[in-house]
Design an enzyme around this catalytic site. Sequence first.
Site, PDB file in Angstrom:
ATOM      1  N   GLU A   6       7.272 -22.004   7.785  1.00 29.08           N
ATOM      2  CA  GLU A   6       7.680 -21.127   8.887  1.00 29.08           C
ATOM      3  C   GLU A   6       8.703 -21.791   9.807  1.00 29.08           C
ATOM      4  O   GLU A   6       9.321 -21.126  10.636  1.00 29.08           O
ATOM      5  CB  GLU A   6       6.469 -20.683   9.704  1.00 29.08           C
ATOM      6  N   GLU A  25       0.812  -1.220   0.000  1.00 28.42           N
ATOM      7  CA  GLU A  25       0.000   0.000   0.000  1.00 28.42           C
ATOM      8  C   GLU A  25       0.846   1.271   0.000  1.00 28.42           C
ATOM      9  O   GLU A  25       0.316   2.373  -0.198  1.00 28.42           O
ATOM     10  CB  GLU A  25      -0.934  -0.003   1.212  1.00 28.42           C
TER      11      GLU A  25
END
Length: 273
Positions: free
Chosen positions: A112, A81
């Site tokens: 992960e 953004e």
Amino acid sequence: MSFTKTTEQDSHYNHLENMSVGELLSNINNEDKTVPLAVEKALPQIEVLITQVVNKLKSGGRLFYIGAGTSGRLGIVDASECPPTFGVPHELVVGLIAGGDSAIRKAVEFAEDSTTLGWEDLKKHDISHKDVVIGIAASGTTPYVISALKMCNDNSIITGCITCNHNSPLSQTAQFPIEVIVGPEFVTGSSRMKAGTAQKLVLNMITTSTMIQLGHIKGNKMVDMQLSNNKLVDRGTKMIMNELNIPEKQAQCLLKEFGNVRSAIENYKNGRK
């Protein structure tokens, strides 16, 4: 140092399946109300890390977010953004997630848990001492993130983190930790809820404050935003009208000619009308 994983503690509520929709919403909302107060307690930590980020970006560095699952996705959202909102290059703020881009939509099993892939992902971007790396992990125990920050420390790269447990392994690894202690989730262990909300609030603070410090906001307006849709073109036109006290059609012409709000205003004030 003692470490208690409060994000995994049992919910304050039980028999959720017996609650009505109204009861569920009310109780979730009551838990959510506590998140901004938890963030408030971490403001001194947030300020210290943002100061580091601003200094590095002013010197030509970049900001990297690295995380897994929900935390990784939130970092990617915040990074993505920045270009449309502040008109900065896509490579200025970069979000990385365990498992690569495919993990944005669908979980990649055991990604992960890797203790090598985090650093490998950073090296693909030619990471250096000019940059800042912020690890994001609600639990503060994600190997992908912790191992990446350890390698950053070893290579003189400034590290920070956002976590929701106190004295976690991640906090102890990061040079500038941010700990937002939100407590147990409404659904036990579902850290996409309060912890995710807390992380999003902190990420908003980091990039917004940084971009303001870098000069990408004038007054309170996004003068460097990318004009990527009609709504933003209309918003930019109104900014120019209000700043220069000129008619809409003239503002539209200036915006079209100069490409963004800042350039339109500066060129008008410098006599190019």
